[in-house]
Scaffold this motif. Structure first.
Motif, PDB file in Angstrom:
ATOM      1  N   TYR A  23      -2.727 -13.987  -3.327  1.00 18.13           N
ATOM      2  CA  TYR A  23      -1.721 -12.952  -3.088  1.00 18.13           C
ATOM      3  C   TYR A  23      -2.024 -11.698  -3.910  1.00 18.13           C
ATOM      4  O   TYR A  23      -1.866 -10.575  -3.425  1.00 18.13           O
ATOM      5  CB  TYR A  23      -0.331 -13.491  -3.411  1.00 18.13           C
ATOM      6  N   THR A  24      -2.478 -11.882  -5.144  1.00 17.03           N
ATOM      7  CA  THR A  24      -2.818 -10.738  -5.988  1.00 17.03           C
ATOM      8  C   THR A  24      -3.975  -9.950  -5.397  1.00 17.03           C
ATOM      9  O   THR A  24      -3.919  -8.708  -5.326  1.00 17.03           O
ATOM     10  CB  THR A  24      -3.163 -11.213  -7.413  1.00 17.03           C
ATOM     11  N   PHE A  25      -5.025 -10.633  -4.965  1.00 21.90           N
ATOM     12  CA  PHE A  25      -6.141  -9.923  -4.339  1.00 21.90           C
ATOM     13  C   PHE A  25      -5.712  -9.251  -3.035  1.00 21.90           C
ATOM     14  O   PHE A  25      -6.156  -8.156  -2.718  1.00 21.90           O
ATOM     15  CB  PHE A  25      -7.309 -10.879  -4.074  1.00 21.90           C
ATOM     16  N   TRP A  26      -4.852  -9.921  -2.290  1.00 27.26           N
ATOM     17  CA  TRP A  26      -4.401  -9.398  -1.008  1.00 27.26           C
ATOM     18  C   TRP A  26      -3.600  -8.115  -1.191  1.00 27.26           C
ATOM     19  O   TRP A  26      -3.786  -7.142  -0.457  1.00 27.26           O
ATOM     20  CB  TRP A  26      -3.588 -10.459  -0.312  1.00 27.26           C
ATOM     21  N   ILE A  27      -2.712  -8.088  -2.173  1.00 28.01           N
ATOM     22  CA  ILE A  27      -1.803  -6.962  -2.343  1.00 28.01           C
ATOM     23  C   ILE A  27      -2.399  -5.862  -3.211  1.00 28.01           C
ATOM     24  O   ILE A  27      -2.227  -4.671  -2.925  1.00 28.01           O
ATOM     25  CB  ILE A  27      -0.465  -7.453  -2.954  1.00 28.01           C
ATOM     26  N   ILE A  28      -3.118  -6.213  -4.268  1.00 28.26           N
ATOM     27  CA  ILE A  28      -3.573  -5.203  -5.232  1.00 28.26           C
ATOM     28  C   ILE A  28      -5.005  -4.747  -4.970  1.00 28.26           C
ATOM     29  O   ILE A  28      -5.298  -3.551  -5.054  1.00 28.26           O
ATOM     30  CB  ILE A  28      -3.431  -5.754  -6.668  1.00 28.26           C
ATOM     31  N   ILE A  29      -5.901  -5.641  -4.627  1.00 28.16           N
ATOM     32  CA  ILE A  29      -7.321  -5.298  -4.511  1.00 28.16           C
ATOM     33  C   ILE A  29      -7.695  -4.819  -3.109  1.00 28.16           C
ATOM     34  O   ILE A  29      -8.389  -3.812  -2.948  1.00 28.16           O
ATOM     35  CB  ILE A  29      -8.203  -6.498  -4.906  1.00 28.16           C
ATOM     36  N   SER A  30      -7.253  -5.526  -2.075  1.00 29.32           N
ATOM     37  CA  SER A  30      -7.724  -5.209  -0.723  1.00 29.32           C
ATOM     38  C   SER A  30      -7.368  -3.809  -0.214  1.00 29.32           C
ATOM     39  O   SER A  30      -8.134  -3.267   0.586  1.00 29.32           O
ATOM     40  CB  SER A  30      -7.261  -6.276   0.265  1.00 29.32           C
ATOM     41  N   PRO A  31      -6.263  -3.186  -0.609  1.00 29.08           N
ATOM     42  CA  PRO A  31      -6.029  -1.815  -0.121  1.00 29.08           C
ATOM     43  C   PRO A  31      -7.073  -0.810  -0.606  1.00 29.08           C
ATOM     44  O   PRO A  31      -7.258   0.239   0.026  1.00 29.08           O
ATOM     45  CB  PRO A  31      -4.651  -1.459  -0.669  1.00 29.08           C
ATOM     46  N   PHE A  32      -7.767  -1.101  -1.684  1.00 28.97           N
ATOM     47  CA  PHE A  32      -8.750  -0.170  -2.227  1.00 28.97           C
ATOM     48  C   PHE A  32     -10.168  -0.423  -1.714  1.00 28.97           C
ATOM     49  O   PHE A  32     -11.086   0.299  -2.080  1.00 28.97           O
ATOM     50  CB  PHE A  32      -8.742  -0.225  -3.758  1.00 28.97           C
ATOM     51  N   VAL A  33     -10.330  -1.443  -0.869  1.00 31.81           N
ATOM     52  CA  VAL A  33     -11.630  -1.763  -0.296  1.00 31.81           C
ATOM     53  C   VAL A  33     -11.686  -1.146   1.099  1.00 31.81           C
ATOM     54  O   VAL A  33     -10.679  -1.090   1.807  1.00 31.81           O
ATOM     55  CB  VAL A  33     -11.820  -3.294  -0.230  1.00 31.81           C
ATOM     56  N   LYS A  41     -11.495  -9.863   6.490  1.00 31.48           N
ATOM     57  CA  LYS A  41     -11.294 -10.934   7.462  1.00 31.48           C
ATOM     58  C   LYS A  41     -10.675 -12.179   6.823  1.00 31.48           C
ATOM     59  O   LYS A  41     -10.213 -13.075   7.526  1.00 31.48           O
ATOM     60  CB  LYS A  41     -12.602 -11.296   8.167  1.00 31.48           C
ATOM     61  N   TYR A  42     -10.613 -12.240   5.494  1.00 28.74           N
ATOM     62  CA  TYR A  42     -10.015 -13.378   4.799  1.00 28.74           C
ATOM     63  C   TYR A  42      -8.541 -13.168   4.478  1.00 28.74           C
ATOM     64  O   TYR A  42      -7.884 -14.077   3.973  1.00 28.74           O
ATOM     65  CB  TYR A  42     -10.764 -13.669   3.500  1.00 28.74           C
ATOM     66  N   PHE A  43      -8.011 -11.986   4.734  1.00 26.65           N
ATOM     67  CA  PHE A  43      -6.625 -11.664   4.392  1.00 26.65           C
ATOM     68  C   PHE A  43      -5.837 -11.311   5.646  1.00 26.65           C
ATOM     69  O   PHE A  43      -6.378 -10.785   6.611  1.00 26.65           O
ATOM     70  CB  PHE A  43      -6.568 -10.490   3.412  1.00 26.65           C
ATOM     71  N   LEU A  44      -4.542 -11.600   5.585  1.00 29.51           N
ATOM     72  CA  LEU A  44      -3.636 -11.194   6.651  1.00 29.51           C
ATOM     73  C   LEU A  44      -3.442  -9.678   6.607  1.00 29.51           C
ATOM     74  O   LEU A  44      -3.723  -9.038   5.594  1.00 29.51           O
ATOM     75  CB  LEU A  44      -2.284 -11.882   6.467  1.00 29.51           C
ATOM     76  N   PRO A  45      -2.924  -9.089   7.681  1.00 27.65           N
ATOM     77  CA  PRO A  45      -2.607  -7.653   7.632  1.00 27.65           C
ATOM     78  C   PRO A  45      -1.554  -7.361   6.561  1.00 27.65           C
ATOM     79  O   PRO A  45      -0.746  -8.220   6.200  1.00 27.65           O
ATOM     80  CB  PRO A  45      -2.052  -7.366   9.028  1.00 27.65           C
ATOM     81  N   GLN A  46      -1.537  -6.137   6.075  1.00 28.91           N
ATOM     82  CA  GLN A  46      -0.626  -5.759   4.992  1.00 28.91           C
ATOM     83  C   GLN A  46       0.840  -5.818   5.417  1.00 28.91           C
ATOM     84  O   GLN A  46       1.723  -5.853   4.565  1.00 28.91           O
ATOM     85  CB  GLN A  46      -0.963  -4.337   4.507  1.00 28.91           C
ATOM     86  N   ASP A  47       1.111  -5.840   6.709  1.00 26.85           N
ATOM     87  CA  ASP A  47       2.500  -5.923   7.182  1.00 26.85           C
ATOM     88  C   ASP A  47       3.181  -7.216   6.734  1.00 26.85           C
ATOM     89  O   ASP A  47       4.398  -7.262   6.567  1.00 26.85           O
ATOM     90  CB  ASP A  47       2.544  -5.839   8.701  1.00 26.85           C
ATOM     91  N   TYR A  48       2.406  -8.255   6.553  1.00 28.29           N
ATOM     92  CA  TYR A  48       2.953  -9.546   6.146  1.00 28.29           C
ATOM     93  C   TYR A  48       3.160  -9.671   4.634  1.00 28.29           C
ATOM     94  O   TYR A  48       3.639 -10.701   4.169  1.00 28.29           O
ATOM     95  CB  TYR A  48       2.035 -10.677   6.607  1.00 28.29           C
ATOM     96  N   ALA A  49       2.836  -8.653   3.898  1.00 25.68           N
ATOM     97  CA  ALA A  49       2.915  -8.724   2.436  1.00 25.68           C
ATOM     98  C   ALA A  49       4.337  -8.931   1.939  1.00 25.68           C
ATOM     99  O   ALA A  49       4.545  -9.557   0.897  1.00 25.68           O
ATOM    100  CB  ALA A  49       2.332  -7.455   1.816  1.00 25.68           C
ATOM    101  N   ILE A  50       5.315  -8.434   2.652  1.00 25.23           N
ATOM    102  CA  ILE A  50       6.707  -8.636   2.273  1.00 25.23           C
ATOM    103  C   ILE A  50       7.320  -9.785   3.068  1.00 25.23           C
ATOM    104  O   ILE A  50       8.146 -10.541   2.558  1.00 25.23           O
ATOM    105  CB  ILE A  50       7.514  -7.336   2.494  1.00 25.23           C
ATOM    106  N   LEU A  51       6.902  -9.926   4.316  1.00 27.93           N
ATOM    107  CA  LEU A  51       7.481 -10.939   5.198  1.00 27.93           C
ATOM    108  C   LEU A  51       7.237 -12.362   4.692  1.00 27.93           C
ATOM    109  O   LEU A  51       8.141 -13.205   4.737  1.00 27.93           O
ATOM    110  CB  LEU A  51       6.922 -10.779   6.613  1.00 27.93           C
ATOM    111  N   VAL A  52       6.049 -12.638   4.189  1.00 26.74           N
ATOM    112  CA  VAL A  52       5.710 -13.994   3.731  1.00 26.74           C
ATOM    113  C   VAL A  52       6.553 -14.415   2.519  1.00 26.74           C
ATOM    114  O   VAL A  52       7.180 -15.492   2.550  1.00 26.74           O
ATOM    115  CB  VAL A  52       4.196 -14.114   3.448  1.00 26.74           C
ATOM    116  N   PRO A  53       6.627 -13.616   1.443  1.00 22.83           N
ATOM    117  CA  PRO A  53       7.461 -14.054   0.310  1.00 22.83           C
ATOM    118  C   PRO A  53       8.950 -14.114   0.634  1.00 22.83           C
ATOM    119  O   PRO A  53       9.645 -15.017   0.165  1.00 22.83           O
ATOM    120  CB  PRO A  53       7.199 -13.013  -0.776  1.00 22.83           C
ATOM    121  N   VAL A  54       9.445 -13.183   1.447  1.00 23.47           N
ATOM    122  CA  VAL A  54      10.868 -13.198   1.794  1.00 23.47           C
ATOM    123  C   VAL A  54      11.207 -14.444   2.602  1.00 23.47           C
ATOM    124  O   VAL A  54      12.222 -15.104   2.349  1.00 23.47           O
ATOM    125  CB  VAL A  54      11.257 -11.907   2.558  1.00 23.47           C
ATOM    126  N   SER A  55      10.364 -14.800   3.547  1.00 27.93           N
ATOM    127  CA  SER A  55      10.632 -16.005   4.332  1.00 27.93           C
ATOM    128  C   SER A  55      10.479 -17.263   3.482  1.00 27.93           C
ATOM    129  O   SER A  55      11.215 -18.237   3.684  1.00 27.93           O
ATOM    130  CB  SER A  55       9.742 -16.063   5.569  1.00 27.93           C
TER     131      SER A  55
END
Length: 76
Positions: A23-33, A41-55
């Motif tokens: 989750y840390t790499f997905w949210i903090i690192i991947s936007p800068f790559v 290809k190993y991460f979900l789209p950024q739209d799910y960044a809030i949806l997954v923890p809330v659900s």
């Protein structure tokens, strides 16, 4: 029994740590790559960044409420 408890604790700690790292790499690192980099290809789209923890929190609170209700009904 102590060995089984240690194994379960180690397993739960490993799973929690791997989810935290992912989750840390997905949210903090991947936007800068760059978007065409193979790492995306190993991460979900950024739209799910809030949806997954809330659900996940919603599911946890729902199961907790059902458990408390079951215990209250069972105790009467």
């Amino acid at each position: 029994m102590e060995l089984a408890d240690r194994a379960v604790g180690f397993l739960l700690s490993s799973i929690s740590l791997s989810i935290f790292i992912y989750y840390t790499f997905w949210i903090i690192i991947s936007p800068f790559v760059d978007t065409d980099h193979f790492i995306h290809k190993y991460f979900l789209p950024q739209d799910y960044a809030i949806l997954v923890p809330v659900s996940a929190v919603f599911a946890l609170l729902s199961f907790l409420a059902m458990f408390i209700g079951f215990v209250i009904l069972k105790s009467e």
